[in-house]
Design a protein around this motif. Sequence first.
Motif, PDB file in Angstrom:
ATOM      1  N   LEU A  88      40.262  25.905  37.824  1.00 15.53           N
ATOM      2  CA  LEU A  88      40.068  26.429  36.475  1.00 15.53           C
ATOM      3  C   LEU A  88      39.264  27.726  36.496  1.00 15.53           C
ATOM      4  O   LEU A  88      39.612  28.691  35.810  1.00 15.53           O
ATOM      5  CB  LEU A  88      39.370  25.387  35.602  1.00 15.53           C
ATOM      6  CG  LEU A  88      39.070  25.791  34.168  1.00 15.53           C
ATOM      7  CD1 LEU A  88      40.360  25.993  33.393  1.00 15.53           C
ATOM      8  CD2 LEU A  88      38.198  24.742  33.506  1.00 15.53           C
ATOM      9  N   VAL A  89      38.225  27.768  37.310  1.00 15.12           N
ATOM     10  CA  VAL A  89      37.417  28.989  37.417  1.00 15.12           C
ATOM     11  C   VAL A  89      38.264  30.138  37.974  1.00 15.12           C
ATOM     12  O   VAL A  89      38.209  31.265  37.469  1.00 15.12           O
ATOM     13  CB  VAL A  89      36.170  28.733  38.295  1.00 15.12           C
ATOM     14  CG1 VAL A  89      35.473  30.029  38.660  1.00 15.12           C
ATOM     15  CG2 VAL A  89      35.208  27.802  37.576  1.00 15.12           C
ATOM     16  N   ILE A  90      39.070  29.863  38.982  1.00 17.28           N
ATOM     17  CA  ILE A  90      39.919  30.912  39.556  1.00 17.28           C
ATOM     18  C   ILE A  90      40.929  31.410  38.538  1.00 17.28           C
ATOM     19  O   ILE A  90      41.134  32.614  38.386  1.00 17.28           O
ATOM     20  CB  ILE A  90      40.608  30.402  40.839  1.00 17.28           C
ATOM     21  CG1 ILE A  90      39.571  30.223  41.940  1.00 17.28           C
ATOM     22  CG2 ILE A  90      41.720  31.338  41.284  1.00 17.28           C
ATOM     23  CD1 ILE A  90      40.079  29.497  43.161  1.00 17.28           C
ATOM     24  N   VAL A  91      41.566  30.487  37.814  1.00 19.71           N
ATOM     25  CA  VAL A  91      42.546  30.888  36.799  1.00 19.71           C
ATOM     26  C   VAL A  91      41.875  31.726  35.712  1.00 19.71           C
ATOM     27  O   VAL A  91      42.411  32.750  35.277  1.00 19.71           O
ATOM     28  CB  VAL A  91      43.246  29.649  36.200  1.00 19.71           C
ATOM     29  CG1 VAL A  91      44.007  29.996  34.932  1.00 19.71           C
ATOM     30  CG2 VAL A  91      44.183  29.032  37.219  1.00 19.71           C
ATOM     31  N   LEU A  92      40.694  31.311  35.275  1.00 16.27           N
ATOM     32  CA  LEU A  92      39.982  32.074  34.253  1.00 16.27           C
ATOM     33  C   LEU A  92      39.585  33.459  34.764  1.00 16.27           C
ATOM     34  O   LEU A  92      39.750  34.456  34.046  1.00 16.27           O
ATOM     35  CB  LEU A  92      38.742  31.317  33.779  1.00 16.27           C
ATOM     36  CG  LEU A  92      39.009  30.121  32.868  1.00 16.27           C
ATOM     37  CD1 LEU A  92      37.720  29.365  32.605  1.00 16.27           C
ATOM     38  CD2 LEU A  92      39.639  30.573  31.567  1.00 16.27           C
ATOM     39  N   LEU A  93      39.055  33.531  35.965  1.00 19.33           N
ATOM     40  CA  LEU A  93      38.649  34.829  36.509  1.00 19.33           C
ATOM     41  C   LEU A  93      39.835  35.773  36.666  1.00 19.33           C
ATOM     42  O   LEU A  93      39.777  36.927  36.247  1.00 19.33           O
ATOM     43  CB  LEU A  93      37.948  34.645  37.852  1.00 19.33           C
ATOM     44  CG  LEU A  93      36.509  34.165  37.800  1.00 19.33           C
ATOM     45  CD1 LEU A  93      35.992  33.868  39.195  1.00 19.33           C
ATOM     46  CD2 LEU A  93      35.632  35.192  37.125  1.00 19.33           C
ATOM     47  N   VAL A  94      40.906  35.288  37.238  1.00 19.16           N
ATOM     48  CA  VAL A  94      42.070  36.138  37.446  1.00 19.16           C
ATOM     49  C   VAL A  94      42.723  36.477  36.104  1.00 19.16           C
ATOM     50  O   VAL A  94      43.048  37.635  35.832  1.00 19.16           O
ATOM     51  CB  VAL A  94      43.083  35.472  38.400  1.00 19.16           C
ATOM     52  CG1 VAL A  94      44.383  36.232  38.455  1.00 19.16           C
ATOM     53  CG2 VAL A  94      42.480  35.332  39.791  1.00 19.16           C
ATOM     54  N   GLY A  95      42.916  35.472  35.265  1.00 12.20           N
ATOM     55  CA  GLY A  95      43.566  35.701  33.976  1.00 12.20           C
ATOM     56  C   GLY A  95      42.784  36.645  33.083  1.00 12.20           C
ATOM     57  O   GLY A  95      43.353  37.579  32.498  1.00 12.20           O
ATOM     58  N   LEU A  96      41.499  36.433  32.969  1.00 15.20           N
ATOM     59  CA  LEU A  96      40.691  37.307  32.122  1.00 15.20           C
ATOM     60  C   LEU A  96      40.563  38.708  32.715  1.00 15.20           C
ATOM     61  O   LEU A  96      40.520  39.697  31.972  1.00 15.20           O
ATOM     62  CB  LEU A  96      39.318  36.683  31.879  1.00 15.20           C
ATOM     63  CG  LEU A  96      39.342  35.413  31.018  1.00 15.20           C
ATOM     64  CD1 LEU A  96      37.960  34.789  30.953  1.00 15.20           C
ATOM     65  CD2 LEU A  96      39.879  35.695  29.629  1.00 15.20           C
ATOM     66  N   SER A  97      40.521  38.805  34.023  1.00 13.81           N
ATOM     67  CA  SER A  97      40.483  40.135  34.657  1.00 13.81           C
ATOM     68  C   SER A  97      41.766  40.906  34.376  1.00 13.81           C
ATOM     69  O   SER A  97      41.735  42.102  34.067  1.00 13.81           O
ATOM     70  CB  SER A  97      40.275  40.012  36.161  1.00 13.81           C
ATOM     71  OG  SER A  97      39.019  39.435  36.442  1.00 13.81           O
ATOM     72  N   LEU A  98      42.908  40.221  34.477  1.00 13.50           N
ATOM     73  CA  LEU A  98      44.178  40.882  34.160  1.00 13.50           C
ATOM     74  C   LEU A  98      44.243  41.280  32.692  1.00 13.50           C
ATOM     75  O   LEU A  98      44.730  42.366  32.354  1.00 13.50           O
ATOM     76  CB  LEU A  98      45.351  39.968  34.516  1.00 13.50           C
ATOM     77  CG  LEU A  98      45.612  39.769  36.002  1.00 13.50           C
ATOM     78  CD1 LEU A  98      46.692  38.709  36.217  1.00 13.50           C
ATOM     79  CD2 LEU A  98      46.002  41.073  36.660  1.00 13.50           C
ATOM     80  N   TRP A  99      43.747  40.424  31.821  1.00 14.47           N
ATOM     81  CA  TRP A  99      43.730  40.727  30.391  1.00 14.47           C
ATOM     82  C   TRP A  99      42.887  41.980  30.122  1.00 14.47           C
ATOM     83  O   TRP A  99      43.284  42.869  29.369  1.00 14.47           O
ATOM     84  CB  TRP A  99      43.201  39.532  29.620  1.00 14.47           C
ATOM     85  CG  TRP A  99      43.180  39.679  28.129  1.00 14.47           C
ATOM     86  CD1 TRP A  99      43.974  40.493  27.368  1.00 14.47           C
ATOM     87  CD2 TRP A  99      42.324  39.002  27.225  1.00 14.47           C
ATOM     88  NE1 TRP A  99      43.667  40.341  26.050  1.00 14.47           N
ATOM     89  CE2 TRP A  99      42.654  39.432  25.927  1.00 14.47           C
ATOM     90  CE3 TRP A  99      41.321  38.056  27.383  1.00 14.47           C
ATOM     91  CZ2 TRP A  99      42.008  38.964  24.803  1.00 14.47           C
ATOM     92  CZ3 TRP A  99      40.687  37.582  26.256  1.00 14.47           C
ATOM     93  CH2 TRP A  99      41.019  38.032  24.984  1.00 14.47           C
ATOM     94  N   ILE A 100      41.736  42.063  30.745  1.00 18.30           N
ATOM     95  CA  ILE A 100      40.867  43.227  30.574  1.00 18.30           C
ATOM     96  C   ILE A 100      41.552  44.482  31.111  1.00 18.30           C
ATOM     97  O   ILE A 100      41.540  45.536  30.462  1.00 18.30           O
ATOM     98  CB  ILE A 100      39.506  42.991  31.265  1.00 18.30           C
ATOM     99  CG1 ILE A 100      38.710  41.930  30.505  1.00 18.30           C
ATOM    100  CG2 ILE A 100      38.720  44.285  31.384  1.00 18.30           C
ATOM    101  CD1 ILE A 100      37.490  41.430  31.247  1.00 18.30           C
ATOM    102  N   MET A 101      42.180  44.390  32.286  1.00 17.12           N
ATOM    103  CA  MET A 101      42.838  45.569  32.854  1.00 17.12           C
ATOM    104  C   MET A 101      44.001  46.043  31.984  1.00 17.12           C
ATOM    105  O   MET A 101      44.174  47.240  31.771  1.00 17.12           O
ATOM    106  CB  MET A 101      43.311  45.274  34.276  1.00 17.12           C
ATOM    107  CG  MET A 101      42.167  45.210  35.273  1.00 17.12           C
ATOM    108  SD  MET A 101      42.716  45.111  36.971  1.00 17.12           S
ATOM    109  CE  MET A 101      43.174  43.399  37.084  1.00 17.12           C
ATOM    110  N   PHE A 102      44.813  45.116  31.477  1.00 10.87           N
ATOM    111  CA  PHE A 102      45.921  45.511  30.607  1.00 10.87           C
ATOM    112  C   PHE A 102      45.405  46.082  29.296  1.00 10.87           C
ATOM    113  O   PHE A 102      45.978  47.037  28.760  1.00 10.87           O
ATOM    114  CB  PHE A 102      46.852  44.332  30.340  1.00 10.87           C
ATOM    115  CG  PHE A 102      47.757  44.019  31.499  1.00 10.87           C
ATOM    116  CD1 PHE A 102      48.570  44.998  32.067  1.00 10.87           C
ATOM    117  CD2 PHE A 102      47.795  42.741  32.033  1.00 10.87           C
ATOM    118  CE1 PHE A 102      49.406  44.707  33.134  1.00 10.87           C
ATOM    119  CE2 PHE A 102      48.619  42.441  33.096  1.00 10.87           C
ATOM    120  CZ  PHE A 102      49.430  43.430  33.651  1.00 10.87           C
ATOM    121  N   SER A 103      44.319  45.529  28.766  1.00 15.25           N
ATOM    122  CA  SER A 103      43.743  46.069  27.529  1.00 15.25           C
ATOM    123  C   SER A 103      43.213  47.479  27.746  1.00 15.25           C
ATOM    124  O   SER A 103      43.439  48.370  26.921  1.00 15.25           O
ATOM    125  CB  SER A 103      42.617  45.166  27.028  1.00 15.25           C
ATOM    126  OG  SER A 103      43.118  43.910  26.680  1.00 15.25           O
TER     127      SER A 103
END
Length: 111
Positions: A88-103
């Motif tokens: 869950l921590v890995i999914v959150l870190l990767v997912g939120l990082s991608l969200w920030i980069m796309f934003s």
Amino acid sequence: MANAHSHDSHDASHGSVKTYAIGFILSVILTLIPFGLVMYPTLPKSITLMIVLAFAVIQVLVHLVYFLHLDRSEAQRENVIAFVFAGLVIVLLVGLSLWIMFSIHTYMMAK
């Protein structure tokens, strides 16, 4: 005597030769089928990709059950919870990082 009891319960959590053989055979099959689909393309690329991803997920589960001995038993409950939390921590870190980069990319390209 208490030490011998803990040793016996520790050995019970390890697999037998039969379970390791089953895990190995399943792993080989789950590797050869996607390999064959990629080497000899008979299906569309999108379907091949979906099959390869599905087999990868199944193979991860096979490794967790047959080689790491993670199951629903009482003895493995803490290990399963720790594994799920780490995932869950890995999914959150990767997912939120991608969200920030796309934003950031979207906002930078808008100007």
